[in-house]
Scaffold this motif. Structure first.
Motif, PDB file in Angstrom:
ATOM      1  N   UNK A 136       0.830  -1.239  -0.070  1.00 32.14           N
ATOM      2  CA  UNK A 136      -0.129  -0.153  -0.096  1.00 32.14           C
ATOM      3  C   UNK A 136       0.921   1.338  -0.050  1.00 32.14           C
ATOM      4  N   UNK A 137       0.405   2.181  -0.520  1.00 33.30           N
ATOM      5  CA  UNK A 137       1.335   3.508  -0.967  1.00 33.30           C
ATOM      6  C   UNK A 137       1.648   4.030   0.501  1.00 33.30           C
ATOM      7  N   UNK A 138       0.834   3.969   1.807  1.00 26.84           N
ATOM      8  CA  UNK A 138       1.176   4.723   2.890  1.00 26.84           C
ATOM      9  C   UNK A 138       1.794   3.559   3.718  1.00 26.84           C
ATOM     10  N   UNK A 139       1.145   2.573   3.926  1.00 25.51           N
ATOM     11  CA  UNK A 139       1.722   1.512   4.999  1.00 25.51           C
ATOM     12  C   UNK A 139       2.946   0.841   4.610  1.00 25.51           C
ATOM     13  N   UNK A 140       2.793   0.448   3.055  1.00 24.64           N
ATOM     14  CA  UNK A 140       4.221  -0.289   2.557  1.00 24.64           C
ATOM     15  C   UNK A 140       3.604  -1.750   2.357  1.00 24.64           C
ATOM     16  N   UNK A 141       4.601  -2.621   2.487  1.00 22.04           N
ATOM     17  CA  UNK A 141       4.428  -3.930   2.218  1.00 22.04           C
ATOM     18  C   UNK A 141       3.767  -4.576   3.453  1.00 22.04           C
ATOM     19  N   UNK A 142       2.773  -5.045   3.195  1.00 21.74           N
ATOM     20  CA  UNK A 142       1.735  -5.881   4.203  1.00 21.74           C
ATOM     21  C   UNK A 142       2.498  -7.038   4.990  1.00 21.74           C
ATOM     22  N   UNK A 143       3.112  -7.751   4.581  1.00 24.96           N
ATOM     23  CA  UNK A 143       3.960  -8.760   5.230  1.00 24.96           C
ATOM     24  C   UNK A 143       4.807  -8.040   6.351  1.00 24.96           C
ATOM     25  N   UNK A 144       5.282  -6.754   5.994  1.00 18.76           N
ATOM     26  CA  UNK A 144       6.101  -6.373   7.082  1.00 18.76           C
ATOM     27  C   UNK A 144       5.480  -5.678   7.919  1.00 18.76           C
ATOM     28  N   UNK A 145       4.302  -5.016   7.657  1.00 22.49           N
ATOM     29  CA  UNK A 145       3.390  -4.297   8.282  1.00 22.49           C
ATOM     30  C   UNK A 145       2.940  -5.022   9.568  1.00 22.49           C
ATOM     31  N   UNK A 146       2.770  -6.550   9.185  1.00 21.84           N
ATOM     32  CA  UNK A 146       1.948  -7.134  10.163  1.00 21.84           C
ATOM     33  C   UNK A 146       3.094  -7.905  11.182  1.00 21.84           C
TER      34      UNK A 146
END
Length: 260
Positions: A136-146
């Motif tokens: 996602x443009x703001x959050x970035x890679x979801x795998x990393x986000x979680x």
């Protein structure tokens, strides 16, 4: 026992019932991370459709999925076990389980997701489209986000029992068991016996059948070694790759000739 499942790209449509209640989902430690993802995803999909399609990696034929995401907060929700469809979930057939097995499924199954992090089969969610591979443009890679919220939520959910990890590779990025939990974790590969290769259909269908077999039999192995014995007792052909050392996950190869 805690069983980790991947989601499915295919999902049943949202219901006409009550909408999502984020505060009602399991694993409350993931609440903040969920709010962040759903907020950005709804905003993205309610705006520029072409940008949303590019970010989500959707073909032109799947443009309708963008509108689905834009309505996540108002669409009717249903239990996650009814939302996810596809080969694994068809073989698992949660709806066809006897009552006691359904109760075990509610306690033991966790479905990983790029949007929710992980949910139990009884958690009520709307249909959506957002894989763990999305950036996602703001959050970035979801795998990393979680990773950070999962690092506390998943060991707590696993407690001191076996973790049966049936996730696909994209979803292992969100959480990798460590230490004592890793030593109680068994990952499963399903191999076509004649070729010793992973075949997608065999892999997904057999994993669904394995989970259904364990739930139906009421078997909850306490560790990987007991899991191997249980699967063999249930008629599966299992080869074991011993862990590389203490605090390392076990790898089990389940060999199949064909799946009906």
């Amino acid at each position: 026992m805690l069983v980790l499942l991947p989601p499915s790209e295919g999902k049943a449509p949202s219901s006409g019932g009550a909408p999502l209640k984020l505060e009602g989902l399991s694993l409350p430690a993931l609440a903040g991370a969920r709010e962040a993802v759903i907020g950005e995803l709804v905003e993205l999909c309610a705006g520029d459709e072409d940008k949303a399609r590019e970010v989500l990696g959707l073909s032109e034929g799947l443009r309708g999925e963008i509108a689905k995401n834009a309505e996540l907060l108002t669409a009717g929700a249903r239990p996650a076990g009814q939302v996810y469809t596809g080969v694994l979930y068809d073989a698992l057939d949660l709806a066809g389980l006897e009552t006691a097995a359904k109760q075990r499924a509610a306690r033991q199954l966790l479905i990983f997701s790029g949007l929710w992090g992980a949910v139990r089969v009884t958690d009520r969610i709307p249909s959506y489209r957002c894989s763990m591979g999305v950036k996602l443009p703001g959050i970035g890679a979801l795998g990393t986000h979680w990773r950070t919220p999962m690092a506390s939520a998943l060991p707590e959910a696993a407690d001191d029992g076996l973790v049966l990890d049936l996730r696909s590779s994209a979803y292992t990025a969100a959480w990798k068991p460590k230490g004592a939990v890793a030593g109680r974790t068994a990952t499963v590969r399903v191999l076509h016996a004649p070729t010793r290769k992973v075949v997608s259909h065999f892999n997904k269908a057999t994993k669904g059948r394995i989970v259904r077999s364990l739930l139906s039999a009421g078997i909850a192995p306490k560790g990987p070694a007991e899991l191997v014995e249980a699967l063999r007792d249930l008629g599966y052909v299992v080869e074991v790759e011993p862990p590389a050392g203490a605090g390392k996950a076990w790898t089990l190869d389940v060999l199949v000739d064909e799946v009906h």
